[in-house]
Design an enzyme around this catalytic site. Sequence first.
Site, PDB file in Angstrom:
ATOM      1  CE  LYS A 210      -2.174  -1.339   3.732  1.00 21.81           C
ATOM      2  NZ  LYS A 210      -3.071  -1.610   4.841  1.00 21.81           N
ATOM      3  CG  ASP A 246      -6.475  -3.742   8.422  1.00 23.28           C
ATOM      4  OD1 ASP A 246      -5.999  -4.864   8.193  1.00 23.28           O
ATOM      5  OD2 ASP A 246      -6.570  -2.862   7.528  1.00 23.28           O
TER       6      ASP A 246
END
Length: 511
Positions: A210, A246
């Site tokens: 990312k 997450d």
Amino acid sequence: MEIVAAADSDERGLTLLRVVSQLQRVIVYLHSFACDRGHLWSTQSADARRTPIMSDEQICKKVKEICEELILSQENLKEVCDVLHEELNKGLGKDTNPEAPIKCFPTYVRELPNGKEKGRFLALDLGGTNFRVLLIQLGEECSMDSRIYAVPQPIMVGSGDGLFDHIADCLASFIKERDLGEELLPLGFTFSFPCKQEGLTKARLARWTKGFKCAGVEGRDVVELLKAAIARRGDVKIKICAVLNDTTGTLMSCAWKNHNCRIGLIVGTGTNACYMEKLEKVELWDGELDEPHQDDSHVEVKGVIINTEWGAFGDNGCLDFIRTEYDNNIDRESINPGRQLYEKMISGMYMGEIARQVIIRLVAEGLLFGGQSSEILEEKGSFFTKYISEIESDKDGDYNNCRVILEELGLNSATDTDCANVRHVCECVSRRAAYLAASGVAVLLNRIQEESVTVAVDGSVYRFHPHFHNLMTEQISQLIKPGMKFSLMLSEDGSGRGAALVAAVASRSSR
Ligand code: BGC
């Protein structure tokens, strides 16, 4: 007299019109002649390109043909499921794991919350463009106080120490602002990158994803790096009780009130999923084999949460049968070529850019905006993923958002047909993403094989795209074994509340 004269001039006008219209037909004929031979767009001046010679229907038809490669058939999706199932097995197998792209990291989280967890916790959340520090109060209800700090681009690609110093600075200023200096609060660290966990508080970064690429972190324990940065400052004390992904936070946060929850899914800047797997299927497991300590205060589970890291699905070429030239371009120009190929077809970091690539091609073929691009549209990254959600939020046949966005991109004279075609591109890109994510969830549901499972979901794409939830639900139903029930549930604040819950469950287990 006057009337006759008027009639005469009308007659002359009509004759003139007929001549002009004949001329127009000849011009159109000549244009289509040139177009058939493929000359038109390459030889005409920019002004001439403004006058497309295809009818709107012909243009739409051609656009649909070009977009077809983004449309996955049921057979394609079934194949994606079969391959993913195999790749997950490879990830879980001791001998096959080293070569497997999908790493299936055991998280060491073996207990789900039961809603009775209590206390005050700190949480850190690093994983997207921002970094957050949170103070969470768990009880009957959950209350939260948080602050968002930007992670400047140079820090995202700078040194590891630079990143962890920044995190420690933000944490220290949060603690000071809230006057929490005297309390040693348990802290959960949500670190949303692929990590090989070696315990609840030990996680080695396998690789950055990312847009992050900080030197000297891969292969290292991120909890140690955080502790070292805090020690360098010397002005705050912390007690790190858990490090988590997450997806795990999302699962835990939903499981707090929903006891059927077994899967955590993120479709945001990146994509990933975790699920509760039976220990006997996890050859990699090197922790305790017996059940976690049971009492009536928590939910019994017979397994461990596996962080699949499915974003890397396809990195060995097994998804090449559905990848397109656009996917190849995006991968080639990314910070991590050859990696996270499934993620690059699904997640928010890339969806807008895929759409832009298709749009650019359609412009080059003279099928959009009369063949005229704009400087902004030509810039990499200028078509944000949020545009897709906004364009698809326009009601059918209404192009308000679409026009505003095209104007932002410097495309001021888009026709309704242009807007309809841009919307079609967006729909193809988002539908493909939703169906691919749905295939992943279906595979996990088929593995879990419980009668009714809740899937906790978070992430900006899932949250803000107007149809993502429905598209996924529809497709999962097609791909799961008959008789199974499931629901996709938006999980509130997995990275905060979820982190606190993992910390709570961890401190309960260690008592
Ligand atoms: C990371 C995962 C994370 C996901 C969603 C991916 O790029 O590898 O660890 O869960 O993004 O944030």
